[in-house]
Design a protein around this motif. Structure first.
Motif, short mmCIF file in Angstrom:
data_model
loop_
_atom_site.label_atom_id
_atom_site.label_comp_id
_atom_site.label_asym_id
_atom_site.label_seq_id
_atom_site.Cartn_x
_atom_site.Cartn_y
_atom_site.Cartn_z
N ALA A 91 9.46 0.02 6.46
CA ALA A 91 10.24 0.11 5.72
C ALA A 91 8.72 1.09 4.88
O ALA A 91 9.01 2.71 4.23
CB ALA A 91 9.95 -0.73 4.57
N SER A 92 7.79 0.54 4.85
CA SER A 92 6.19 1.11 4.75
C SER A 92 5.75 2.61 5.06
O SER A 92 5.46 3.31 4.68
CB SER A 92 5.45 0.37 4.59
OG SER A 92 4.35 0.26 5.68
N LEU A 93 6.42 2.70 6.32
CA LEU A 93 6.28 3.87 7.51
C LEU A 93 7.39 5.08 6.58
O LEU A 93 7.29 5.62 6.17
CB LEU A 93 6.74 3.21 8.69
CG LEU A 93 6.47 4.72 9.89
CD1 LEU A 93 4.95 5.43 9.61
CD2 LEU A 93 6.92 4.41 11.13
N VAL A 126 -5.63 3.41 5.36
CA VAL A 126 -5.90 1.37 5.10
C VAL A 126 -5.00 0.86 4.87
O VAL A 126 -4.81 0.46 5.91
CB VAL A 126 -6.19 0.62 3.19
CG1 VAL A 126 -6.43 -0.29 2.97
CG2 VAL A 126 -8.44 1.76 2.81
N TRP A 127 -4.03 1.73 5.04
CA TRP A 127 -2.63 1.04 5.20
C TRP A 127 -1.93 1.46 6.99
O TRP A 127 -1.26 0.62 6.91
CB TRP A 127 -1.53 2.63 4.38
CG TRP A 127 0.25 2.43 5.45
CD1 TRP A 127 1.06 2.08 4.66
CD2 TRP A 127 0.39 3.47 5.83
NE1 TRP A 127 2.04 2.18 5.96
CE2 TRP A 127 2.24 2.86 6.04
CE3 TRP A 127 -0.22 4.47 6.68
CZ2 TRP A 127 2.82 3.83 7.29
CZ3 TRP A 127 0.74 5.06 8.17
CH2 TRP A 127 2.31 4.71 7.88
N LEU A 176 6.29 10.46 2.31
CA LEU A 176 5.22 11.67 1.19
C LEU A 176 4.46 12.63 2.16
O LEU A 176 4.54 13.51 1.46
CB LEU A 176 4.14 10.29 0.22
CG LEU A 176 3.42 10.63 0.08
CD1 LEU A 176 2.94 9.20 -1.11
CD2 LEU A 176 1.58 11.04 0.24
N VAL A 177 4.27 12.53 2.77
CA VAL A 177 3.52 13.06 3.72
C VAL A 177 4.53 14.41 4.23
O VAL A 177 3.96 16.13 4.04
CB VAL A 177 2.99 12.86 5.55
CG1 VAL A 177 2.63 13.76 6.74
CG2 VAL A 177 1.71 11.25 5.13
N LEU A 197 0.69 -1.39 -0.28
CA LEU A 197 0.18 -0.15 0.09
C LEU A 197 0.47 1.33 0.13
O LEU A 197 0.58 2.05 -0.36
CB LEU A 197 -0.39 -0.24 0.88
CG LEU A 197 -1.99 -0.95 0.98
CD1 LEU A 197 -2.63 -0.70 2.11
CD2 LEU A 197 -3.22 -1.18 0.11
N ALA A 198 2.05 1.48 0.54
CA ALA A 198 3.03 2.33 0.27
C ALA A 198 3.57 3.27 -0.81
O ALA A 198 3.79 3.43 -1.31
CB ALA A 198 3.42 1.93 2.12
N LEU A 199 3.82 1.37 -0.79
CA LEU A 199 4.42 1.10 -2.84
C LEU A 199 2.96 2.24 -3.54
O LEU A 199 3.11 2.71 -4.87
CB LEU A 199 4.42 0.49 -3.09
CG LEU A 199 5.92 -0.95 -2.62
CD1 LEU A 199 6.01 -2.06 -3.06
CD2 LEU A 199 7.47 0.29 -2.94
N VAL A 200 2.10 2.01 -3.28
CA VAL A 200 0.73 2.34 -4.13
C VAL A 200 0.46 4.01 -4.32
O VAL A 200 0.71 5.04 -4.50
CB VAL A 200 -0.19 1.71 -3.83
CG1 VAL A 200 -1.93 2.06 -4.63
CG2 VAL A 200 -0.21 0.16 -4.42
#
Length: 234
Positions: free
Chosen positions: A126-128, A80-81, A134-135, A57-60
């Motif tokens: 990694a996702s965080l 959702v993430w 991004l944020v 989801l982070a890649l999306v």
């Protein structure tokens, strides 16, 4: 935050590293199942699959950001993430099974569970990192850190809800009444469950420390240059 000059190459390398960790963990479980004739730790495969969800989801979100997607769409995917993020560090709690299932030396089971837990934690961190970048790029550095630390604190509560009351991420949709009932009962008497407070504080502290190390490594690997890390939108 440091600038990454080749984000696609960086993300590819990171994903390959996470896939290698997944393969190593799966290999240890397969060795144990082959030697004992029973895949008693097969549930770790499902737990690790769920740990991959927030990373994907982070890649999306990263891809949508590159396409200049509107903020409301990124926020929707982000919710959702966040719901699935606790599944990544949750595997750390699977060490409660160590020594409870016979058939292999304890050191081997510790290595097996540890490989799944380390890979799951790495996927979550990694996702965080991707979401944080991004944020920060879109809203600002302070907001980026608030989201990062807040996500880890909420994940600690999510891990508690998953390990002890045995809720899942999808219970937000399939069993919202039960989930809300437990949460509201805890909020009504926040000091009435010392174990929950201790668990949340210790888990949050451990996750924050792990994330700070991850963040520091990302800066070091990026060469320490300033501006936004991985401004994928250009």
């Amino acid at each position: 935050m440091a600038h990454i000059s080749h984000p696609a190459r960086w993300l590819t390398g990171l994903t390959l590293l996470l896939l290698a960790g997944t393969a190593a963990a799966a290999g240890l479980q397969n060795v144990r199942a082959d030697r004992t004739g029973a895949p008693v730790f097969a549930f770790l495969f499902w737990n690790l699959f769920l740990a991959w969800v927030p990373y994907v989801l982070a890649l999306v979100m990263t891809g949508l950001d590159r396409l200049r997607a509107p903020g409301w769409l990124l926020a929707g995917v982000g919710v959702v993430w966040l719901l699935f993020l606790p599944n990544a560090p949750y595997i750390l709690t699977d060490f409660i099974h160590l020594g409870a299932i016979p058939g292999a030396p304890r050191w081997f089971d510790a290595l097996l569970i540890g490989s799944f837990a380390a890979t799951g934690l790495a996927l979550g961190l990694a996702s965080l990192l991707l979401v944080h970048h991004l944020v920060a790029a879109r809203v600002g550095k302070v907001t980026g850190w608030v989201v990062a630390i807040g996500s880890l604190a909420l994940s600690s509560v999510g891990i508690y809800l998953g390990r002890f009351p045995r809720f899942n991420s999808w219970d937000v949709v399939t069993n919202p009444h039960g989930l809300v009932e437990v949460i509201t009962s805890r909020l009504a008497d926040p000091l009435g469950n010392p174990f929950l407070l201790q668990f949340a504080v210790l888990m949050t502290g451990g996750l924050v420390a792990s994330y700070l190390v991850t963040w520091g490594l990302s800066r070091a690997l990026a060469g320490g240059r300033r501006t936004g890390v991985a401004q994928y939108g250009g």
